[in-house]
Scaffold this active site. Structure first.
Site, PDB file in Angstrom:
ATOM      1  N   LEU A   1      27.039  38.191  40.087  1.00  0.00           N
ATOM      2  CA  LEU A   1      28.222  37.552  40.637  1.00  0.00           C
ATOM      3  C   LEU A   1      28.451  35.823  41.248  1.00  0.00           C
ATOM      4  CD1 LEU A   1      30.656  38.522  42.754  1.00  0.00           C
ATOM      5  CD2 LEU A   1      28.985  38.922  44.518  1.00  0.00           C
TER       6      LEU A   1
ATOM      7  N   GLU B   1      33.988  35.233  44.867  1.00  0.00           N
ATOM      8  CA  GLU B   1      35.138  34.551  44.846  1.00  0.00           C
ATOM      9  C   GLU B   1      35.418  33.694  46.096  1.00  0.00           C
ATOM     10  OE1 GLU B   1      38.919  37.067  46.918  1.00  0.00           O
ATOM     11  OE2 GLU B   1      37.918  38.000  44.715  1.00  0.00           O
TER      12      GLU B   1
ATOM     13  N   HIS C   1      32.713  45.971  39.106  1.00  0.00           N
ATOM     14  CA  HIS C   1      32.122  45.806  40.871  1.00  0.00           C
ATOM     15  C   HIS C   1      31.664  46.341  41.507  1.00  0.00           C
ATOM     16  CE1 HIS C   1      31.271  42.955  44.101  1.00  0.00           C
ATOM     17  NE2 HIS C   1      32.120  42.715  44.596  1.00  0.00           N
TER      18      HIS C   1
ATOM     19  N   PHE D   1      40.249  33.451  50.517  1.00  0.00           N
ATOM     20  CA  PHE D   1      40.362  34.524  49.756  1.00  0.00           C
ATOM     21  C   PHE D   1      41.092  35.164  48.733  1.00  0.00           C
ATOM     22  CE2 PHE D   1      35.814  36.739  49.020  1.00  0.00           C
ATOM     23  CZ  PHE D   1      35.248  36.256  49.276  1.00  0.00           C
TER      24      PHE D   1
ATOM     25  N   ARG E   1      42.574  40.494  42.969  1.00  0.00           N
ATOM     26  CA  ARG E   1      40.496  40.742  42.130  1.00  0.00           C
ATOM     27  C   ARG E   1      41.476  41.416  40.145  1.00  0.00           C
ATOM     28  NH1 ARG E   1      35.161  42.222  45.289  1.00  0.00           N
ATOM     29  NH2 ARG E   1      35.658  39.782  46.532  1.00  0.00           N
TER      30      ARG E   1
ATOM     31  N   ARG F   1      40.429  46.801  45.967  1.00  0.00           N
ATOM     32  CA  ARG F   1      40.169  46.172  46.963  1.00  0.00           C
ATOM     33  C   ARG F   1      40.624  44.824  46.874  1.00  0.00           C
ATOM     34  NH1 ARG F   1      35.305  43.726  48.414  1.00  0.00           N
ATOM     35  NH2 ARG F   1      34.442  44.615  46.773  1.00  0.00           N
TER      36      ARG F   1
ATOM     37  N   HIS G   1      35.023  42.323  38.903  1.00  0.00           N
ATOM     38  CA  HIS G   1      34.984  41.265  39.577  1.00  0.00           C
ATOM     39  C   HIS G   1      35.529  40.238  38.491  1.00  0.00           C
ATOM     40  CE1 HIS G   1      34.650  37.885  41.812  1.00  0.00           C
ATOM     41  NE2 HIS G   1      34.045  38.738  42.995  1.00  0.00           N
TER      42      HIS G   1
ATOM     43  N   GLN H   1      36.563  48.650  40.790  1.00  0.00           N
ATOM     44  CA  GLN H   1      37.094  47.424  39.905  1.00  0.00           C
ATOM     45  C   GLN H   1      35.996  46.695  38.912  1.00  0.00           C
ATOM     46  OE1 GLN H   1      36.614  44.421  43.735  1.00  0.00           O
ATOM     47  NE2 GLN H   1      38.639  45.062  43.779  1.00  0.00           N
TER      48      GLN H   1
END
Length: 588
Positions: free
Chosen positions: A253, A256, A354, A120, A287, A399, A243, A241
């Site tokens: 969404l 990821e 996000h 990730f 991100r 994050r 995304h 954040q």
């Protein structure tokens, strides 16, 4: 409060997502009287939307340990995270993921039977030069699996549930003790007072503040707004954040996990443009880095489509078997919302709001904390917060994917354990003062006003557009100050708004009006905090202050509702048992 229904419990949990359910389960298993209040049916809580997985240094695929996980989290948060809380989370992760497995979460398996883990964003290379594969996945529906398993375990533990019940405000006495909450039963429109010795907020994030977002309609920052109205601050609200891979124009969404499985981004020239922005991590950079890269590609004319307003996410090269087995939900979403089968072609994507890194200030025990005059911060008696509504702060300024599900599990459990200690000390309910519910009743009565006025829907959409235009991926002082003016004007417009439907039974228009009040509080906290922080760090990217300033700005922002006041507090840079990670240049 004559005539208002009253219920009493040892502990009140507001919110039935993963954080609330994990805390409630811990309490119910200890035979505590616990009630969970949710404005939707629990399995519709937003945890269900988490796709990619939950981080833990199990080392099932490649060598890994919690020290690497901790370093990646500190670095990913651009060194704003509190390192004692980050260490606590990363050390607890392997044990709690195995615990989730025992609760029944159906993780995807390796051939040897162990939990499958995928790479990730922001996960560093191990000593062998391989990127960590740390994110434990249940295909691409990990949050869905986790939420359902926790709900089933709570039913088994006989947790009390109050579904479709909207909480308006906290009940606080003159000495600052939180004694429960004032709620509205959506079905009947009748108010209810919930008294509790301890109250835990697990109400989720607030990214419905933006026009284009991955968040469900329910993510309106309710718990954060309650805390502001109780006179307490919110922390680090400037860090929102975006995304990088939401379906272009919609915001749905695209996990990821697609890039973790080997998908990659291309521009209109067919270039893998992340080579320019993150030459080592490429598409699995953090991100904020990937979002800014996509924004820059589009702004500089290398976007795709007739309007050149997005980039493409390719995964057709992965083959049908991997896509169907590990990314089935992504394929379904792409086919429904983008009219693209990713087995055959790329998905159009663009950054979308996000996650809220900031929130209610807490310590690693889940206790809500606030500064006091001439001294360090102190815990607010009887009040706890966990999950996205809280700022512990393990995510700092940005994050990492896979850490949100971990956050809710680790600190949901930690808060419940401390609540058990609290209940041992406070064995009896404190008396509820006369008039404790008056502010909440006044909010209800305000929306009973009739006559001509503005539409709640129009004010809400104007707010979401203003936040997208004036507090987005890139920011400047002039743009943020215009955002403050726009939001303040919308506050005035909201005061003139009226409801046409004054019925009680299932009046969702009234709930949406109350949610708009909460969103307006969060919008103010976000734009004022963003205007105050004059540096670039993590998700807060200032074109007029492009560098990170560790001398002047390695500190948390605190926003107070009264007078829109901004204050600061230091970052906890000392871990619990290991050496600290000092700030250094953040590259991928």
């Amino acid at each position: 409060m004559t005539g208002i229904a009253r219920r009493r419990f040892d502990c009140l949990v507001i919110g039935a997502g993963g954080a609330g359910l994990r805390a409630a389960l811990q309490l119910a298993q200890a035979e505590v009287s616990v009630a969970v209040i949710s404005k939707v049916y629990p399995t519709r809580s937003h945890t269900v939307a988490a796709q990619g997985g939950i981080n833990a240094a199990l080392g099932n695929v490649r060598p890994d340990n919690w020290h690497w996980h901790m370093y990646d989290t500190v670095k990913g948060g651009d060194y704003l995270g509190d390192q004692d809380a980050i260490e606590y989370m990363c050390r607890a992760a392997p044990r709690l993921v195995v615990e989730l497995e025992h609760y029944g979460v159906p993780f995807t398996r390796l051939e040897n039977g162990r939990i499958y883990q995928r790479p990730f964003g922001g996960q560093s290379q191990n000593f062998g030069g391989e990127q960590a594969a740390r994110t434990c996945a249940a295909a691409d529906r990990t949050g869905h699996a986790l939420l359902h398993s926790l709900y089933q375990q709570n039913l088994r533990a006989k947790t009390h549930f109050f579904d479709e019940c909207f909480v308006l405000d906290l009940l606080v006495d003159q000495e600052g003790y939180v004694l429960g909450a004032f709620a509205l039963e959506i079905e009947t429109g009748e108010p209810i007072v919930f008294e509790a010795k301890a109250t835990l907020l697990a109400t989720g994030g607030s990214a419905r503040l933006y026009r284009t977002t991955t968040n469900a309609l329910i993510n309106t920052g309710d718990g954060m707004a309650m805390v502001l109205r109780a006179g307490l601050p919110l922390e680090d609200m400037e860090f929102v954040q975006f995304h990088p891979t939401g379906i272009a124009g919609i915001g749905i969404l695209i996990s990821e996990g697609v890039r973790g499985e080997g998908g990659y981004l291309v521009n209109s020239r067919g270039e893998r443009f992340m080579e320019r922005y993150a030459p080592k991590a490429l598409d699995l950079a953090s991100r904020d880095v990937v979002s800014r890269a996509i924004y820059t590609e589009v702004k500089e004319g290398r976007g795709c489509g007739p309007n050149k307003d997005h980039v493409l996410l390719k995964l057709d090269h992965l083959g049908p078997e991997i896509i169907k087995s590990r990314l089935p939900g992504i394929r379904e979403s792409a086919m429904i919302f983008a009219q693209v089968d990713p087995i055959e072609g790329p998905i159009p994507v663009y950054p979308t709001a996000h996650y809220t890194m900031g929130g209610i200030p807490t310590d690693r025990f889940g206790r809500v904390v606030a500064p006091v005059r001439h001294g360090p911060e102190e815990a607010v008696p009887g009040l706890y917060a966990v999950g996205e509504c809280a700022c512990v702060s393990v995510h700092g300024a940005n994050r990492l994917g896979g850490n949100s599900l971990l956050d809710i599990v680790v600190f949901g459990r930690a808060a419940a354990n401390h609540i058990l200690e609290h209940l041992g000390e406070y064995r009896y309910h404190r008396p509820l003062p006369t008039g404790a519910a008056e502010p909440a009743l006044a909010r209800l009565e305000r929306w009973a006003q009739s006559g001509p006025g503005e539409s709640v829907d129009e004010v809400r959409e104007a707010l979401r557009l203003a936040m997208e235009q004036y507090c987005g991926v890139f920011r400047t002082q002039d743009v943020l100050e215009e955002g403050i003016r726009q939001v303040e004007a919308l506050v005035q417009r909201m005061e003139r708004a009226r409801l046409k439907d004054q019925s009680k039974v299932f009046n969702t228009a009234r709930v949406e009006a109350l949610e708009l009040e909460n969103l307006m509080e969060i919008a103010l906290a976000t734009v004022y905090s963003a205007a105050a922080r004059k540096e670039s760090r993590g998700a807060h990217s200032r074109l007029d202050y492009p560098k990170r300033d560790d001398v002047g700005w390695l500190k948390h922002t605190l926003y107070y509702r009264d007078e829109r006041r901004i204050d600061f507090k230091p970052v906890r840079t000392k871990p619990m048992t290991v050496d600290a990670f000092p700030p250094r240049e953040r590259t991928y």
